[in-house]
Design a protein around this motif. Sequence first.
Motif, short mmCIF file in Angstrom:
data_model
loop_
_atom_site.label_atom_id
_atom_site.label_comp_id
_atom_site.label_asym_id
_atom_site.label_seq_id
_atom_site.Cartn_x
_atom_site.Cartn_y
_atom_site.Cartn_z
N VAL A 189 1.93 -1.39 -3.07
CA VAL A 189 1.54 -1.38 -4.49
C VAL A 189 1.40 0.06 -4.99
O VAL A 189 1.87 0.40 -6.07
CB VAL A 189 0.22 -2.14 -4.72
N LEU A 192 4.86 1.40 -5.42
CA LEU A 192 5.51 0.83 -6.61
C LEU A 192 4.97 1.49 -7.88
O LEU A 192 5.72 1.77 -8.82
CB LEU A 192 5.25 -0.69 -6.68
N LEU A 241 3.03 -9.87 -1.48
CA LEU A 241 3.87 -9.37 -2.58
C LEU A 241 4.29 -10.51 -3.50
O LEU A 241 4.31 -10.36 -4.73
CB LEU A 241 5.12 -8.66 -2.01
N ARG A 245 3.53 -10.95 -7.40
CA ARG A 245 4.58 -11.11 -8.41
C ARG A 245 4.29 -12.30 -9.31
O ARG A 245 4.52 -12.24 -10.53
CB ARG A 245 5.95 -11.28 -7.75
N THR B 193 -4.06 -5.97 -7.79
CA THR B 193 -4.24 -5.80 -6.34
C THR B 193 -5.60 -6.32 -5.91
O THR B 193 -5.72 -7.03 -4.91
CB THR B 193 -4.11 -4.31 -5.98
N ARG B 245 7.84 -5.11 -12.13
CA ARG B 245 8.23 -6.42 -11.61
C ARG B 245 9.66 -6.37 -11.06
O ARG B 245 9.96 -6.96 -10.02
CB ARG B 245 8.13 -7.50 -12.67
N ASP B 247 11.16 -3.79 -9.73
CA ASP B 247 11.09 -3.12 -8.42
C ASP B 247 10.51 -4.06 -7.37
O ASP B 247 10.96 -4.08 -6.21
CB ASP B 247 10.19 -1.87 -8.51
N LEU B 248 9.50 -4.81 -7.78
CA LEU B 248 8.81 -5.71 -6.84
C LEU B 248 9.75 -6.84 -6.41
O LEU B 248 9.84 -7.17 -5.22
CB LEU B 248 7.55 -6.27 -7.53
#
Lengths: 355, 355
Positions: A189, A192, A241, A245, B193, B245, B247-248
């Motif tokens: 995270v 990112l 992850l 999302r 997170t 998002r 990238d995730l």
Amino acid sequence: MGIEQISPALIIGTGLVGASIGCALSEAGVVVHLKDRDRSHAIVAAGRGAGRLEAPDPAQVKLVVVATPPAVIAQVVAASLEKYPNAVVTDVGSVKTRITSDLQALHINLRRYVGGHPMAGSHQSGPLTAAPELFVDRTWVISARPENPDWAVERTRQLALTCQARIRELDAAEHDRAVAEVSHFPQLVASLTAARLAQVPSEDLRLAGQGVRDVTRIAASDVTMWRQIVSANTAPIREQLVAMRDDLDHLIGALDDPRVVIDLLTRGNEGVRALPGKRGKRPDEVISVVVEIPDAPGALGQLFASITTNGVNIEDLSIEHDPDRPAGYLSIDVAPERADALRQLIREHGWGLRS
Amino acid sequence: MGIEQISPALIIGTGLVGASIGCALSEAGVVVHLKDRDRSHAIVAAGRGAGRLEAPDPAQVKLVVVATPPAVIAQVVAASLEKYPNAVVTDVGSVKTRITSDLQALHINLRRYVGGHPMAGSHQSGPLTAAPELFVDRTWVISARPENPDWAVERTRQLALTCQARIRELDAAEHDRAVAEVSHFPQLVASLTAARLAQVPSEDLRLAGQGVRDVTRIAASDVTMWRQIVSANTAPIREQLVAMRDDLDHLIGALDDPRVVIDLLTRGNEGVRALPGKRGKRPDEVISVVVEIPDAPGALGQLFASITTNGVNIEDLSIEHDPDRPAGYLSIDVAPERADALRQLIREHGWGLRS
């Protein structure tokens, strides 16, 4: 039983963790030998008091600590089990199941291998910031398996105890799930988030404050090491992850809906509260002393000044409201042994304590 | 020109930011009046030296600082422009375009309103931790508009200067895009997170280290305040969330592909480096002194000891490798004024300096 059961020890890999273990063991009186593929790292580690550069007599070594990059741990453990026939071999790798399965694939007898994971480190790497206190009060996971004899587990425990860590015994799978949740997922995270910063105009970055620096601090970590950790623990990391999302998708779709934003922020508050302790303290390590806020600011100024000059260290402060009265209450959290001094101080000023 | 152009000042809203501004202005000699819907906050702020509780003579007030929750800033600014006819009114809101458009919708003459945003704060709220130095060397954005007369902008500048902040003039839209990138987006990431942590077994949280605490620290922030900030700046925030998002999604689909993971981690490194300064210092504020690592650990131990006892504060350290030689180089970053002392120290020890 004591440090003699792990002396002499050999540390292979003198980055921050290996060198710091060397410093802690040396300080406790353990004879420590250092080995690193990169001699300048071993020299720097030795210069910081982590141990000596001379190779040990292989038959004498009682403990080998493998503190190499994750990708080569299994291979170095295997070689060490063979080369040091009387030693217990442990490691400091962040992922435990993969190392064991890699070793099992080599059909090596693993009685003398006990997996370990000291939960300390830094976004800095290398021995330059090594320090003996790196592990003090930190968790050190030991993942013993049924085939490990007691004496082998005991030497690994002695290592962690000598580093003044808190031992936690966890099987490899439990460990790997937990670190995916609390370490590997937050690491990705942070990366990112920082990756986004790399895309924004540098002018805009001049407005960055402490918050974004905290969120992204660990994104400065070593790429090679983290690539190896991630690839050794993909399944539980992916679970986290994917869950994030889903939350993110929901948020993007409903950013204009205050209820959704409030729900996310509230769950975020809860998550932070769920982390044990506050600045490393458990909630039962502070006591709240509650005082009625005097309706005269000068008095409150005096109270703050008195608290400071009397050396009472305030762990936390909060204002509590009384719906029935105009003024509120001040809740002052202090260490239990300071609570009486603080109550005394408040009484001396003639203010109202609420029990 | 000086503090007399902003004295007396009125601060409306005595949370952390308002109370800290009060402390800084009072310390500089400005007469500060405090006002808060919640009297206990104003009392605590006054107790910390932020100002006085008595209401000012409306005609005398030269500067009103609106430091209320974001959702009511526009309304309090409008009321203040009317009630204090000779004052410049500024605010500390984190989003600037929405306030202006809300005020314009009220058809109010905005000549005496100059938007501001001191970029300092904390996940803590309330006046209890207020301190006059909160803004020292922090950025204070001033969003003047063409209709503002110079004297009105000048008073706002004087406010920021008196708090010892660094002024940055930015129009409202530029400001809002930048804070979405470096503040609002990271805030939501921290909440996302931390929201995950609220879902994992509490046993697992016992393995949490400093990394996840840093990533999630700001998720402890005030829900109401952040809900208001987010809802005032949705468009630029959504852009960042959508980019993350993407990238995730890519990462989730390719977690087993080392190239993808390396690419993300590398971009994360770049993003952290892109943030200006290191511990607040600009790169030109340190000098690297490079010394050849002596092939004898005792010597290096002496060097570390000498550096410490000579009071040379090391800003950063790194090991550099020379592919042609077994030993490497140690790069020691220090403040420019300490570099000569360090070089001298190194020469005294007889070690090789590399210029």
